[in-house]
Design a protein around this motif. Structure first.
Motif, PDB file in Angstrom:
ATOM      1  N   ASN D  16       0.820  -1.232   0.000  1.00 50.01           N
ATOM      2  CA  ASN D  16       0.000   0.000   0.000  1.00 50.01           C
ATOM      3  C   ASN D  16       0.849   1.276   0.000  1.00 50.01           C
ATOM      4  OD1 ASN D  16       0.956  -0.538   2.562  1.00 50.01           O
ATOM      5  ND2 ASN D  16      -0.882   0.168   3.639  1.00 50.01           N
ATOM      6  N   LEU D  17       2.158   1.141  -0.046  1.00 50.66           N
ATOM      7  CA  LEU D  17       3.031   2.334  -0.030  1.00 50.66           C
ATOM      8  C   LEU D  17       3.817   2.450  -1.335  1.00 50.66           C
ATOM      9  CD1 LEU D  17       4.689   2.316   3.532  1.00 50.66           C
ATOM     10  CD2 LEU D  17       2.482   3.257   2.841  1.00 50.66           C
ATOM     11  N   SER D  18       3.959   3.680  -1.822  1.00 50.76           N
ATOM     12  CA  SER D  18       4.868   3.949  -2.946  1.00 50.76           C
ATOM     13  C   SER D  18       6.316   3.880  -2.451  1.00 50.76           C
ATOM     14  CB  SER D  18       4.588   5.338  -3.509  1.00 50.76           C
ATOM     15  OG  SER D  18       5.020   6.320  -2.580  1.00 50.76           O
ATOM     16  N   SER D  19       7.265   3.870  -3.376  1.00 55.08           N
ATOM     17  CA  SER D  19       8.676   3.856  -2.973  1.00 55.08           C
ATOM     18  C   SER D  19       9.027   5.103  -2.157  1.00 55.08           C
ATOM     19  CB  SER D  19       9.588   3.783  -4.203  1.00 55.08           C
ATOM     20  OG  SER D  19       9.444   2.536  -4.831  1.00 55.08           O
ATOM     21  N   LEU D  98      20.272  11.599   7.747  1.00 58.14           N
ATOM     22  CA  LEU D  98      20.094  10.155   7.560  1.00 58.14           C
ATOM     23  C   LEU D  98      19.558   9.901   6.154  1.00 58.14           C
ATOM     24  CD1 LEU D  98      18.157   8.096  10.257  1.00 58.14           C
ATOM     25  CD2 LEU D  98      17.616   7.848   7.853  1.00 58.14           C
ATOM     26  N   HIS D  99      20.269   9.064   5.386  1.00 57.52           N
ATOM     27  CA  HIS D  99      19.841   8.758   4.019  1.00 57.52           C
ATOM     28  C   HIS D  99      19.163   7.397   4.017  1.00 57.52           C
ATOM     29  CE1 HIS D  99      22.801  11.666   1.893  1.00 57.52           C
ATOM     30  NE2 HIS D  99      22.627  12.031   3.133  1.00 57.52           N
ATOM     31  N   CYS D 100      17.889   7.368   3.636  1.00 60.82           N
ATOM     32  CA  CYS D 100      17.139   6.118   3.637  1.00 60.82           C
ATOM     33  C   CYS D 100      16.662   5.813   2.230  1.00 60.82           C
ATOM     34  CB  CYS D 100      15.957   6.232   4.607  1.00 60.82           C
ATOM     35  SG  CYS D 100      15.118   4.668   4.860  1.00 60.82           S
ATOM     36  N   ASP D 101      17.041   4.623   1.734  1.00 63.61           N
ATOM     37  CA  ASP D 101      16.703   4.254   0.353  1.00 63.61           C
ATOM     38  C   ASP D 101      15.616   3.184   0.310  1.00 63.61           C
ATOM     39  OD1 ASP D 101      18.826   5.823  -0.244  1.00 63.61           O
ATOM     40  OD2 ASP D 101      19.956   4.310  -1.361  1.00 63.61           O
ATOM     41  N   PHE D 102      14.708   3.323  -0.629  1.00 62.01           N
ATOM     42  CA  PHE D 102      13.873   2.179  -0.998  1.00 62.01           C
ATOM     43  C   PHE D 102      13.802   2.136  -2.516  1.00 62.01           C
ATOM     44  CE2 PHE D 102      10.070  -0.246  -1.851  1.00 62.01           C
ATOM     45  CZ  PHE D 102      10.362  -1.384  -1.109  1.00 62.01           C
ATOM     46  N   LYS D 103      14.207   0.984  -3.075  1.00 65.60           N
ATOM     47  CA  LYS D 103      14.337   0.872  -4.536  1.00 65.60           C
ATOM     48  C   LYS D 103      15.114   2.097  -5.054  1.00 65.60           C
ATOM     49  CE  LYS D 103      10.803  -2.513  -5.130  1.00 65.60           C
ATOM     50  NZ  LYS D 103       9.411  -2.815  -5.440  1.00 65.60           N
ATOM     51  N   LYS D 104      14.539   2.856  -5.978  1.00 64.19           N
ATOM     52  CA  LYS D 104      15.338   3.955  -6.551  1.00 64.19           C
ATOM     53  C   LYS D 104      15.134   5.296  -5.850  1.00 64.19           C
ATOM     54  CE  LYS D 104      16.029   1.967 -11.085  1.00 64.19           C
ATOM     55  NZ  LYS D 104      15.571   1.939 -12.492  1.00 64.19           N
ATOM     56  N   THR D 105      14.386   5.303  -4.760  1.00 61.35           N
ATOM     57  CA  THR D 105      14.118   6.577  -4.080  1.00 61.35           C
ATOM     58  C   THR D 105      15.015   6.735  -2.863  1.00 61.35           C
ATOM     59  OG1 THR D 105      11.810   6.441  -4.742  1.00 61.35           O
ATOM     60  CG2 THR D 105      12.343   7.973  -2.963  1.00 61.35           C
ATOM     61  N   ARG D 106      15.579   7.918  -2.740  1.00 64.26           N
ATOM     62  CA  ARG D 106      16.352   8.232  -1.534  1.00 64.26           C
ATOM     63  C   ARG D 106      15.705   9.399  -0.781  1.00 64.26           C
ATOM     64  NH1 ARG D 106      22.702   8.416  -0.661  1.00 64.26           N
ATOM     65  NH2 ARG D 106      22.120   6.200  -0.696  1.00 64.26           N
ATOM     66  N   ASN D 118      13.497  27.587  18.093  1.00 66.16           N
ATOM     67  CA  ASN D 118      13.945  27.184  19.427  1.00 66.16           C
ATOM     68  C   ASN D 118      13.593  25.725  19.700  1.00 66.16           C
ATOM     69  OD1 ASN D 118      15.114  27.476  21.970  1.00 66.16           O
ATOM     70  ND2 ASN D 118      13.197  28.176  22.913  1.00 66.16           N
ATOM     71  N   TYR D 119      13.839  24.871  18.707  1.00 65.12           N
ATOM     72  CA  TYR D 119      13.325  23.498  18.751  1.00 65.12           C
ATOM     73  C   TYR D 119      14.159  22.601  17.841  1.00 65.12           C
ATOM     74  CZ  TYR D 119       9.547  20.049  19.152  1.00 65.12           C
ATOM     75  OH  TYR D 119       8.787  18.948  19.430  1.00 65.12           O
ATOM     76  N   PRO D 120      14.409  21.333  18.262  1.00 67.85           N
ATOM     77  CA  PRO D 120      15.080  20.390  17.368  1.00 67.85           C
ATOM     78  C   PRO D 120      14.039  19.734  16.456  1.00 67.85           C
ATOM     79  CG  PRO D 120      14.844  19.412  19.560  1.00 67.85           C
ATOM     80  CD  PRO D 120      14.169  20.759  19.606  1.00 67.85           C
ATOM     81  N   LEU D 121      14.039  20.079  15.196  1.00 65.16           N
ATOM     82  CA  LEU D 121      12.978  19.647  14.267  1.00 65.16           C
ATOM     83  C   LEU D 121      13.434  18.452  13.423  1.00 65.16           C
ATOM     84  CD1 LEU D 121      10.099  20.699  13.350  1.00 65.16           C
ATOM     85  CD2 LEU D 121      11.286  21.687  11.386  1.00 65.16           C
ATOM     86  N   MET D 122      12.541  17.487  13.223  1.00 69.19           N
ATOM     87  CA  MET D 122      12.773  16.402  12.263  1.00 69.19           C
ATOM     88  C   MET D 122      11.975  16.698  10.998  1.00 69.19           C
ATOM     89  SD  MET D 122      12.452  12.991  14.676  1.00 69.19           S
ATOM     90  CE  MET D 122      13.269  12.896  16.285  1.00 69.19           C
ATOM     91  N   TYR D 123      12.634  16.635   9.845  1.00 63.70           N
ATOM     92  CA  TYR D 123      11.934  16.906   8.583  1.00 63.70           C
ATOM     93  C   TYR D 123      12.620  16.163   7.445  1.00 63.70           C
ATOM     94  CZ  TYR D 123      15.694  20.397   8.401  1.00 63.70           C
ATOM     95  OH  TYR D 123      16.923  21.014   8.438  1.00 63.70           O
ATOM     96  N   VAL D 124      11.977  16.155   6.269  1.00 66.16           N
ATOM     97  CA  VAL D 124      12.562  15.502   5.089  1.00 66.16           C
ATOM     98  C   VAL D 124      13.310  16.575   4.310  1.00 66.16           C
ATOM     99  CG1 VAL D 124      12.092  14.197   2.990  1.00 66.16           C
ATOM    100  CG2 VAL D 124      10.717  13.794   5.049  1.00 66.16           C
ATOM    101  N   GLU D 125      14.617  16.499   4.329  1.00 60.77           N
ATOM    102  CA  GLU D 125      15.417  17.561   3.693  1.00 60.77           C
ATOM    103  C   GLU D 125      15.321  17.479   2.175  1.00 60.77           C
ATOM    104  OE1 GLU D 125      19.223  19.529   5.460  1.00 60.77           O
ATOM    105  OE2 GLU D 125      19.811  17.758   4.321  1.00 60.77           O
ATOM    106  N   SER D 126      15.346  16.273   1.648  1.00 59.47           N
ATOM    107  CA  SER D 126      15.161  16.103   0.198  1.00 59.47           C
ATOM    108  C   SER D 126      14.682  14.688  -0.052  1.00 59.47           C
ATOM    109  CB  SER D 126      16.469  16.352  -0.549  1.00 59.47           C
ATOM    110  OG  SER D 126      17.391  15.312  -0.274  1.00 59.47           O
ATOM    111  N   ILE D 127      14.020  14.511  -1.182  1.00 60.31           N
ATOM    112  CA  ILE D 127      13.585  13.159  -1.555  1.00 60.31           C
ATOM    113  C   ILE D 127      13.540  13.092  -3.069  1.00 60.31           C
ATOM    114  CG2 ILE D 127      11.150  13.807  -1.175  1.00 60.31           C
ATOM    115  CD1 ILE D 127      10.766  10.775  -0.410  1.00 60.31           C
ATOM    116  N   LYS D 128      14.176  12.070  -3.637  1.00 65.12           N
ATOM    117  CA  LYS D 128      14.142  11.975  -5.101  1.00 65.12           C
ATOM    118  C   LYS D 128      14.445  10.570  -5.610  1.00 65.12           C
ATOM    119  CE  LYS D 128      18.796  13.845  -5.335  1.00 65.12           C
ATOM    120  NZ  LYS D 128      19.659  14.930  -5.813  1.00 65.12           N
ATOM    121  N   GLU D 129      13.994  10.350  -6.818  1.00 62.51           N
ATOM    122  CA  GLU D 129      14.358   9.152  -7.572  1.00 62.51           C
ATOM    123  C   GLU D 129      15.808   9.317  -7.998  1.00 62.51           C
ATOM    124  OE1 GLU D 129      11.869   6.787  -9.203  1.00 62.51           O
ATOM    125  OE2 GLU D 129      10.613   7.530  -7.555  1.00 62.51           O
ATOM    126  N   GLU D 130      16.558   8.238  -7.886  1.00 62.71           N
ATOM    127  CA  GLU D 130      17.990   8.367  -8.242  1.00 62.71           C
ATOM    128  C   GLU D 130      18.229   7.811  -9.656  1.00 62.71           C
ATOM    129  OE1 GLU D 130      20.776   7.891  -5.071  1.00 62.71           O
ATOM    130  OE2 GLU D 130      19.653   9.692  -4.544  1.00 62.71           O
TER     131      GLU D 130
END
Lengths: 130, 130, 130, 130
Positions: D16-19, D98-106, D118-130
């Protein structure tokens, strides 16, 4: 009062303990800390060295800890790595020897898996005036 | 040997400690465990009660712990909740009183933030034969 | 910028994610957090209820989490309590269902022990626009 | 089914999830895991290197994680070491990529302290097909 002014802190908060009792107190805190901080960490045969070193260097910062040797059982890791690629650190894998000094007393606190008990036990391996 | 056959375990692994030392040893392990298990838990004014209760009930399972009172400082939570909606549990917020018995000795171990030291200190508040 | 000014934070840091992706992102952080915060906690059949409640109330504070149900397997606890009086929480004992919303999308993240895999798996049980 | 038979596990639990969604899911779990496993660890300027390395090597074991860089802010440590000799690791000190890969997506997941929030934030810095 400054937390690093050890004489004043000892006088105010620890005058009810002997040197033996104080060495046991600080060493036991550090052993409980070690277990509950690091249990659950992902670990494999390949990463065990860096984890052992980080546990040693972090726990050595605790009050009174002069020396510490941490060993993560490579046989358990080898088996688990085969089945799951890696695992979570558990108490059964750990063998820790921690030397905690107060004044002239050294307490050696140990945690290791005791096959006869089927349990990772924490105990005072030795304690003496140096 | 069975881990629950306490007489045999005591004889084999703890015969080098007095009752005072043993009560201190077990109580200190539990205080180090408490700190490093629960620090970092998300907490707010609203969730503090359930967290206090879970800490108390889990640490009461540890060897020798007969009674424990955990209080998460509501004033710190009130301030932090306003700024961030919730926060991570830190040592500065905790006031813990833990009663650890061995035979006829009871050690009362305390951790609380000492304003004069600007530090959450763990110490033996009292220890006596009952 | 205020961390609680969610529109501005979303625009600056999360404009590269769809609503589905954001719900998955926040829910997955919370599931990883839950596992590594609470694994290792002393637990018994008697204390399981308070631990389940504290886990639920603390993780419900995390961004986007609207509902969470935590169950600690009583059958595993019953066996372990008999042998050791209490045990340390492991992933194998946990069944967690966490509902994480972003705008109109709800992701239901699940962790449970899958006997067929012999492993506690985290996965997205369902995800939909509401 | 074997947990390491990734094709079968993917088909049964992750169809049920895309790459993109899968890379985000696994990376976010690992970031939440990192934070809640290591927050509270005693740390000083001197021990920071070994802790950084152990965090990197342990989190790199998690599913999909191909690369990770952890930095503990030396300026914060320098200040705290002066006052208390050592401190407990907090989110404010951490910068993680942290670089996390699934198939061709990083997916590159980032956590760092954002002064503006004033906060330690978690976010997706970049995401792309390689």
């Amino acid at each position: 009062m400054d937390i690093n002014d050890k004489d004043k802190v000892n006088e105010k908060y620890f005058s009810n303990l002997s040197s033996r009792e104080r060495a046991i107190f600080e060493g036991a805190i550090s052993m409980g800390a070690l277990f509950h901080q690091f249990i659950g960490t992902p670990v494999s045969l390949k990463s065990a060295d860096s984890l052992q070193k980080a546990i040693e260097e972090s726990i050595k910062l605790q009050p009174g800890v002069k020396k510490i040797k941490v060993r993560i059982n490579p046989h358990i890791l080898a088996e688990l790595d085969t089945e799951f690629e890696y695992t979570s650190l558990t108490g059964d894998m750990l063998d820790v020897e921690l030397h905690c000094d107060f004044k002239k007393t050294r307490a050696v606190i140990r945690m290791n898996f005791i096959p006869d008990l089927n349990y990772p036990l924490m105990y005072v391996e030795s304690i003496k005036e140096e």
